[in-house]
Scaffold this motif. Structure first.
Motif, PDB file in Angstrom:
ATOM      1  N   LEU A 131      -1.039   5.674 -11.340  1.00 14.06           N
ATOM      2  CA  LEU A 131      -1.047   5.951  -9.903  1.00 14.06           C
ATOM      3  C   LEU A 131      -2.259   6.776  -9.489  1.00 14.06           C
ATOM      4  CD1 LEU A 131       2.680   6.702  -8.981  1.00 14.06           C
ATOM      5  CD2 LEU A 131       1.256   4.811  -8.187  1.00 14.06           C
ATOM      6  N   PRO A 430       2.005  -2.058  -9.997  1.00 16.15           N
ATOM      7  CA  PRO A 430       2.989  -1.387  -9.137  1.00 16.15           C
ATOM      8  C   PRO A 430       2.516   0.018  -8.783  1.00 16.15           C
ATOM      9  CG  PRO A 430       4.041  -2.347 -11.082  1.00 16.15           C
ATOM     10  CD  PRO A 430       2.573  -2.426 -11.308  1.00 16.15           C
ATOM     11  N   THR A 432       4.249   2.606  -8.134  1.00 16.15           N
ATOM     12  CA  THR A 432       5.432   3.453  -8.270  1.00 16.15           C
ATOM     13  C   THR A 432       5.490   4.018  -9.682  1.00 16.15           C
ATOM     14  OG1 THR A 432       6.803   1.568  -8.952  1.00 16.15           O
ATOM     15  CG2 THR A 432       6.777   2.125  -6.597  1.00 16.15           C
ATOM     16  N   SER A 433       6.244   5.073  -9.839  1.00 20.69           N
ATOM     17  CA  SER A 433       6.517   5.663 -11.145  1.00 20.69           C
ATOM     18  C   SER A 433       7.952   6.182 -11.108  1.00 20.69           C
ATOM     19  CB  SER A 433       5.548   6.810 -11.437  1.00 20.69           C
ATOM     20  OG  SER A 433       5.790   7.900 -10.562  1.00 20.69           O
ATOM     21  N   ARG A 434       8.421   6.698 -12.213  1.00 19.46           N
ATOM     22  CA  ARG A 434       9.770   7.259 -12.225  1.00 19.46           C
ATOM     23  C   ARG A 434       9.893   8.394 -11.212  1.00 19.46           C
ATOM     24  NH1 ARG A 434      14.362   7.439 -15.148  1.00 19.46           N
ATOM     25  NH2 ARG A 434      15.429   9.436 -15.411  1.00 19.46           N
ATOM     26  N   THR A 436       8.225   8.770  -8.319  1.00 17.12           N
ATOM     27  CA  THR A 436       8.319   8.276  -6.941  1.00 17.12           C
ATOM     28  C   THR A 436       9.660   7.597  -6.696  1.00 17.12           C
ATOM     29  OG1 THR A 436       7.290   6.131  -7.457  1.00 17.12           O
ATOM     30  CG2 THR A 436       5.826   7.949  -6.843  1.00 17.12           C
ATOM     31  N   GLU A 437      10.188   6.938  -7.715  1.00 17.97           N
ATOM     32  CA  GLU A 437      11.488   6.288  -7.560  1.00 17.97           C
ATOM     33  C   GLU A 437      12.594   7.320  -7.385  1.00 17.97           C
ATOM     34  OE1 GLU A 437      11.606   3.952 -11.054  1.00 17.97           O
ATOM     35  OE2 GLU A 437      10.160   2.460 -10.307  1.00 17.97           O
ATOM     36  N   ARG A 439      12.132  10.347  -6.187  1.00 14.74           N
ATOM     37  CA  ARG A 439      11.896  10.913  -4.844  1.00 14.74           C
ATOM     38  C   ARG A 439      12.537  10.051  -3.776  1.00 14.74           C
ATOM     39  NH1 ARG A 439       6.205   9.541  -2.828  1.00 14.74           N
ATOM     40  NH2 ARG A 439       7.359   7.575  -2.649  1.00 14.74           N
ATOM     41  N   ASP A 440      12.287   8.749  -3.842  1.00  6.67           N
ATOM     42  CA  ASP A 440      12.817   7.855  -2.824  1.00  6.67           C
ATOM     43  C   ASP A 440      14.343   7.786  -2.879  1.00  6.67           C
ATOM     44  OD1 ASP A 440      10.215   7.376  -2.138  1.00  6.67           O
ATOM     45  OD2 ASP A 440      10.077   5.463  -3.204  1.00  6.67           O
TER      46      ASP A 440
END
Length: 455
Positions: A131, A430, A432-434, A436-437, A439-440
């Motif tokens: 990222l 992608p 995304t990372s663990r 960001t996932e 967080r979301d």
């Protein structure tokens, strides 16, 4: 202005022998920092076919893009090559305090330890680094360490001088920590790019620890080891029939060191103090072996000698604290002084895994302390690619190279800038990372995982 027409038929033919998932794409209206001979190109276009860069054009060469090619309008955004992280633990560690797959304390396995067999493509740390624009990395083994303090931890409490091969306060049996490898950070089952790119050897305090407690003992032991390798090479069959004198190394280590004594594989010397740096340079001259310096916090004191020897250096330019007597001369100007003397410099992140992503911030700080911007960009792209023998395919934006590209919201050395798109061999990755996932997931507690409370 010349207009170049690129036909879909030509693109299709060129892509026949390339990976199926690679995209044919054109990034237009971009500020391109090539890190190569072309330098900076304002308002340029990059054409990618089958995962390879086929054309890099300035505003004077308008391209007629064929149908079927994905066009990405950068709208003036900065595009750089994918960053190449040197001296990492990526793919071989998750939580440092729980161990890793990069340290071995076995008297039969030292030089023969090869990190390529321990790589984990599913590591949660790989997307985190990706990222931040890192597309390739060099994974380096570490010397085994004992049960004392872990001053080289990498779990958010990283000592800035954590470098490949450092032995901590251990009494390892092995003079050699093992062999490094280059990986890519794309999604997939096989992340290995090139194995056996260097033999990691601790020097200074780390070397003394593995050689009985004295720096001089380590150099003597290394010379004896190389003498054993040369004797073994002269008559391998005699070794198998026990027809030679006793050799200190195992057969697997002797075999692993043959490319080193032949000059085909460099030693990656983890070293800090200027006296130890000079000892490494002298050792390399006497043994006629190639060397890469890793750490080299006091390298600026011997910058001209390092440059004259043609030895590259991997450094963390933020290391300026005298954490030990090996680093009393550490300075934030180390990178700039080495580069000014003609040394090829590669800039690493502040730690081997969780903070690898900070390498671009470190490059920015090197600029703040005197390193030219273009040199700092090369230090996180083309230079590490050159040092580890993969610059023919990565490290700069040039026709014929893999399409490792990053589009940024601003200057890549500014902490507030972020990557908006990352391509590895032309494949969109992608974003995304663990982290960001998670967080979301938890930003809206009434979202996909609602909790039912009793009334």
């Amino acid at each position: 202005m010349r207009t170049l027409s690129v036909s879909l038929a030509a693109l299709t033919l060129a892509a026949l022998s390339t990976p199926a998932l690679a995209q044919n794409l054109a990034i237009t209206n971009a500020r391109i920092l090539t890190a190569g001979p072309a330098g900076e190109i304002a308002n340029g276009t990059i054409l990618v076919v089958g995962g390879k860069i086929t054309m890099v054009a300035g505003p004077d060469r308008a391209l007629a893009i064929a149908p079927g090619v994905t066009v990405i309008d950068a709208k003036g955004a900065t595009v750089t090559p994918g960053l190449v992280a040197a001296n990492t633990l990526l793919g071989a560690v998750e939580v440092r305090s729980l161990g890793d797959d990069l340290t071995v304390d076995n008297p039969e396995i030292g030089a023969s330890f090869d990190v390529q067999y321990a790589l984990n493509p599913e590591s949660t740390l790989i997307p985190v680094a990706r990222l931040q624009g890192i597309t390739r990395a060099v994974v380096m083994p570490r010397s085994a360490r004992g049960g004392g303090g872990d001053e080289h931890s990498d779990d958010g409490e990283v000592a800035d001088h954590y470098t490949a091969g450092d032995g901590g306060d251990s009494k390892s049996h092995a003079l050699f920590a093992g062999q490094a490898a280059v990986i890519h950070l794309a999604e997939g089952a096989d992340i290995l790019v090139k194995p056996k790119v260097g033999m990691v050897v601790p020097f200074g305090d780390g070397g003394a620890n593995v050689a009985g407690g004295a720096r001089g003992a380590q150099i003597v032991a290394l010379k004896a080891a190389f003498r054993d390798v040369r004797d073994y090479m002269r008559d391998r069959a005699a070794y198998d029939r026990a027809g030679v004198r006793d050799l200190a190394l195992s057969k697997s280590d002797l075999e692993a060191l043959i490319p080193v004594v032949q000059g085909r594989m460099p030693i990656i010397a983890a070293v800090h103090k200027v006296a130890d740096i000079r000892a490494v340079l002298k050792f390399a001259r006497e043994e006629n072996v190639r060397v890469i310096l890793s750490g080299a916090e006091e390298g600026w004191k011997a910058a001209r000698e390092i440059a004259a020897a043609g030895v590259p250096v991997i450094i963390d330019p933020l290391t300026d604290r005298p954490d030990s007597f090996e680093m009393l001369g550490a300075t934030l100007e180390n990178a700039a002084r080495l580069q000014a003397a003609g040394v090829m410099v590669a800039i690493e992140g502040s730690g081997g895994a969780h903070r690898v992503r900070e390498m671009r911030y470190n490059a920015g700080n090197a600029v703040a302390y005197g390193m030219p911007y273009s040199a700092a960009l090369a230090a996180v792209t083309l230079n590490p690619a050159k040092i580890f023998g993969v610059s023919d395919t990565i490290g700069s934006i040039e026709p014929g190279k893999d399409a490792d590209l990053v589009i940024w919201t601003g200057d890549p050395f500014e902490p507030l800038s972020q990557a908006t798109a990352v391509y590895i061999k032309g494949r969109s990755q992608p974003m995304t990372s663990r982290q960001t996932e998670l967080r979301d997931r938890y930003m809206n507690l009434g979202g996909p995982y609602p909790v039912a409370y009793p009334k």
